[in-house]
Each structure stands twice: as structure tokens, then as C-alpha cells.
Write an enzyme that holds these catalytic residues in place. Structure first.
Site, PDB file in Angstrom:
ATOM      1  N   ARG A  98       0.876  -1.101  -0.074  1.00 12.40           N
ATOM      2  CA  ARG A  98      -0.057   0.129   0.300  1.00 12.40           C
ATOM      3  C   ARG A  98       0.833   1.306  -0.077  1.00 12.40           C
ATOM      4  NH1 ARG A  98      -5.609   1.200   3.327  1.00 12.40           N
ATOM      5  NH2 ARG A  98      -6.015  -0.063   1.426  1.00 12.40           N
ATOM      6  N   HIS A 125      -7.015   0.762  -6.768  1.00  8.96           N
ATOM      7  CA  HIS A 125      -7.195   0.073  -5.582  1.00  8.96           C
ATOM      8  C   HIS A 125      -7.738  -1.372  -6.148  1.00  8.96           C
ATOM      9  CE1 HIS A 125      -7.619  -1.613  -1.697  1.00  8.96           C
ATOM     10  NE2 HIS A 125      -8.490  -0.796  -1.214  1.00  8.96           N
ATOM     11  N   GLN A 128      -9.670  -3.956  -4.043  1.00  7.73           N
ATOM     12  CA  GLN A 128     -11.176  -3.445  -3.496  1.00  7.73           C
ATOM     13  C   GLN A 128     -12.055  -3.885  -4.886  1.00  7.73           C
ATOM     14  OE1 GLN A 128     -11.885  -2.014  -0.548  1.00  7.73           O
ATOM     15  NE2 GLN A 128     -13.867  -2.713  -1.371  1.00  7.73           N
ATOM     16  N   ASP A 219     -17.567   6.378  -2.208  1.00  3.16           N
ATOM     17  CA  ASP A 219     -16.531   6.285  -1.297  1.00  3.16           C
ATOM     18  C   ASP A 219     -16.347   7.966  -0.650  1.00  3.16           C
ATOM     19  OD1 ASP A 219     -14.062   5.611  -0.040  1.00  3.16           O
ATOM     20  OD2 ASP A 219     -12.776   5.420  -2.035  1.00  3.16           O
ATOM     21  N   CYS A 259     -16.759   1.045   0.169  1.00  2.00           N
ATOM     22  CA  CYS A 259     -15.622   0.437   0.486  1.00  2.00           C
ATOM     23  C   CYS A 259     -15.229   0.487   1.739  1.00  2.00           C
ATOM     24  CB  CYS A 259     -14.381   0.698  -0.554  1.00  2.00           C
ATOM     25  SG  CYS A 259     -14.093   2.099  -0.671  1.00  2.00           S
ATOM     26  N   ARG A 287     -13.147  -9.506   0.792  1.00  2.00           N
ATOM     27  CA  ARG A 287     -11.920  -8.911   0.540  1.00  2.00           C
ATOM     28  C   ARG A 287     -11.041 -10.223   0.715  1.00  2.00           C
ATOM     29  NH1 ARG A 287     -10.115  -3.384   0.871  1.00  2.00           N
ATOM     30  NH2 ARG A 287      -8.120  -4.314   0.187  1.00  2.00           N
TER      31      ARG A 287
HETATM   32  N1   CP Z   1     -11.502  -0.235   1.966  1.00  2.05           N
HETATM   33  C1   CP Z   1     -10.153  -0.450   2.287  1.00  2.05           C
HETATM   34  O1   CP Z   1      -9.017  -0.366   1.700  1.00  2.05           O
HETATM   35  O2   CP Z   1     -10.128  -0.386   3.777  1.00  2.05           O
HETATM   36  P1   CP Z   1      -8.804  -0.089   4.449  1.00  2.05           P
HETATM   37  O3   CP Z   1      -8.289   1.276   4.196  1.00  2.05           O
HETATM   38  O4   CP Z   1      -9.119  -0.059   5.972  1.00  2.05           O
HETATM   39  O5   CP Z   1      -7.734  -1.057   3.940  1.00  2.05           O
END
Ligand code: CP
Length: 302
Positions: A98, A125, A128, A219, A259, A287
Site C-alpha cells: 500500500r 485499488h 477492492q 467512497d 468500500c 476482501r
Molecule cells: N477499503 C479499504 O481498503 O479499507 P482499509 O483502508 O481499511 O484497508
């Protein structure tokens, strides 16, 4: 597929991954192909769902997840990505990252001998979005639906455009001027859609965009890294909220997706979250199963 950096990387494999995820959801502990394998997970940004779901996905498959905070690594003190990727390739069997900058993940992958998975960047992402397609299918039993994404055309929106295009799902992105998704990604999605027959639209018109939607998705308006623009964003996105009135313009059996994390009464009202909580929690749970399928595809010995 060597790495999963963008949704486009799963072009040939998406249905295999979605089907495998359904098998893992039925029995997450059915096989242990990751025994004696390690997935390192580097986080430059905060996470709840991505960290927990990747850790558990790897554990369910019998492997070892290894959490690494970038700020605690030499990366945080200036060690170059190239050296980090080469060294980590000697230790682990895969790396999930990330990162703030998408280009950093691309650079890591270029220098890695093991598969690299994008766990969110400023551009995409993918895990997701692939999961969200899985969740839509779980609830609608078909990919032939219209998703209306409303709000900020951010990284999640970019990946949803590509994922919808890959499976033949229609997607309309509804956002204020200046908040449109990445134009190159819209064009990529339109090219993919020519093969699958899905319709890709971007509009500023809320009512036109949500008309006859089967799925409404939103989002946060202020993503990680956008905090300095917060006040302007709240003003600009004010008319793009998911609320009960908006839902009346969609199909009567519309599902609402988010999400998470959500900021109640900004991008979505508390009332809508409460009425849609089962789908939203399915997204979060799924997920784990979809990422298990991604790990299985990328890291297993052929
Ligand atoms: N949706 C998502 O990626 O959540 P986090 O930022 O908590 O990992």
C-alpha cells in the site's frame, strides 16, 4: 499474470479468480498451498480492512503473512525501492504494497523477482474493485447490471471502471466538474468494454447518472492524502451525497455499496448505511476470500 498492479493485469484471469474466491468463501481452510510461503505486506498508509483481510487470507491458505510498516523500514529513511525489492525477493514469496505513489509500486515490481500486489495507490485499488464485482454478483447473480458510482473519481473509482469493463458490467461515474476519474483509465475501460459490451459513462448529472441503477456505490470525499483540500471538497461534492432521496431514482431493488471507511452524513447518510449494512459488510468480508484467490493464483507453484 506475474504481478497485480492494475485491474488490467487480471484481464485473462478475472473469472478464474472470482470462481476460486467463491470456493474459498464456502471453506476458507479447504487447502493449504501457501505452507512454508511468506507474503510480506508493506504499508505506507493506514489500513484496517486490507491489512486484516490479507493477513487472514494468507493464514487460511497455510502461509505466513508478514506486516511491515514502511516508516519502520529503511525505506522510510531513504533506502531506494530498487534495493528493497531485490533484498525482499531473497526472503519472501510475494509482496503486497500500500503506497502513496503508484509509480513506486511499479518500480518495486520492476525490481522484484516475486509477485507484487497493489494494496492501494493514489491511482488504483484493484483488490477492492475485483472484490466489489464479486459482491455484486453474489447479490445480483449476474454481471449484467448498471453500477452508478457517485462522488470523487478516485483510485477506487478508477479500478471499478476497469473491473466493470472486464466483466461486462455497465458503469456510470457521476461526479462534479474537476473530480472526474483518470482520463487514461476511462479510455482503457472504454477499450475493454468494446470487447465485453459494457457501457462506460462519466457525467456531472446526478439524476441522469443514477437512473435505473442496480448498484449505487460511493467512497469518501476526502481520501488519504487529500486532507489539505477538505473544505473545498466538502463544498464541491455536497450535491453528490448518497441519501434516501437519491435511491428513489434508482431501481427499486438497488443495492448500495461502500468500500469503507465511511464518513457518515458526508458522502452517505447514516440512514442509507444502516439500510445497506449487510452488503457493505459483505464487501469487507469478501476482501479476504477474493485476496485468497489472488494469492493462490500468483504465489502457488505451478
Ligand atoms: N477499503 C479499504 O481498503 O479499507 P482499509 O483502508 O481499511 O484497508
Amino acid at each position: 499474470m506475474k504481478h497485480l498492479l492494475s485491474v488490467t493485469d487480471v484481464k485473462q484471469d478475472i473469472f478464474e479468480i472470482l470462481e476460486q474466491a467463491a470456493v474459498f468463501k464456502q471453506d476458507p481452510f479447504s487447502i493449504t498451498p501457501m505452507k512454508n510461503k511468506t507474503l510480506a505486506m508493506i504499508f505506507e498508509k493506514a489500513s484496517t480492512r486490507t491489512r486484516i483481510s490479507f493477513e487472514l487470507a494468507m493464514a487460511h491458505l497455510g502461509g505466513n503473512p508478514l506486516y511491515l510498516s514502511a516508516s519502520d523500514m529503511q525505506l522510510g529513511r531513504g533506502e531506494i525501492i530498487e534495493d528493497t525489492a531485490k533484498v525482499m525477493s531473497r526472503y519472501v514469496d510475494g509482496v503486497m504494497i500500500r503506497a502513496k505513489e503508484h509509480d513506486d509500486v511499479l518500480k518495486f515490481a520492476e525490481n522484484s523477482d516475486v509477485p507484487v500486489i497493489n494494496g492501494l495507490t493514489n491511482k488504483e485499488h484493484p483488490c477492492q474493485a475485483i472484490t466489489d464485482i464479486f459482491t455484486v454478483y453474489e447479490h445480483k447473480k449476474t454481471y449484467q447490471v448498471k453500477m452508478s458510482y457517485i462522488g470523487d473519481g478516485n483510485n477506487v473509482c478508477n479500478s471499478l471502471l476497469l473491473a466493470c469493463a472486464l466483466v461486462g458490467m455497465d458503469i456510470t461515474v457521476i461526479c462534479p466538474p474537476g473530480y472526474e476519474p483518470d482520463i487514461a483509465i476511462v479510455e482503457d475501460a472504454q477499450m475493454l468494454a468494446e470487447e465485453t459490451g459494457s457501457k462506460i459513462e462519466v457525467t456531472n448529472n446526478v439524476l441522469k447518472g443514477v437512473k435505473d441503477a442496480d448498484v449505487i456505490y460511493t467512497d469518501v470525499w476526502v481520501s488519504m492524502g487529500d486532507e489539505r483540500e477538505k473544505l473545498q471538497r466538502l463544498i464541491d461534492l455536497h450535491d453528490y451525497q448518497v441519501n434516501m432521496d437519491l435511491l428513489t431514482h434508482a431501481k427499486s431493488d438497488v443495492i448500495v455499496m461502500h468500500c469503507l471507511p465511511a464518513i457518515r452524513d458526508q458522502e452517505i447518510t447514516d440512514e442509507v448505511i444502516q439500510s445497506s449494512i449487510n452488503v457493505i459488510l459483505d464487501q469487507a468480508e469478501n476482501r479476504m476470500h477474493v485476496q485468497a484467490a489472488i494469492i493462490y493464483k500468483l504465489l502457488r507453484d505451478e
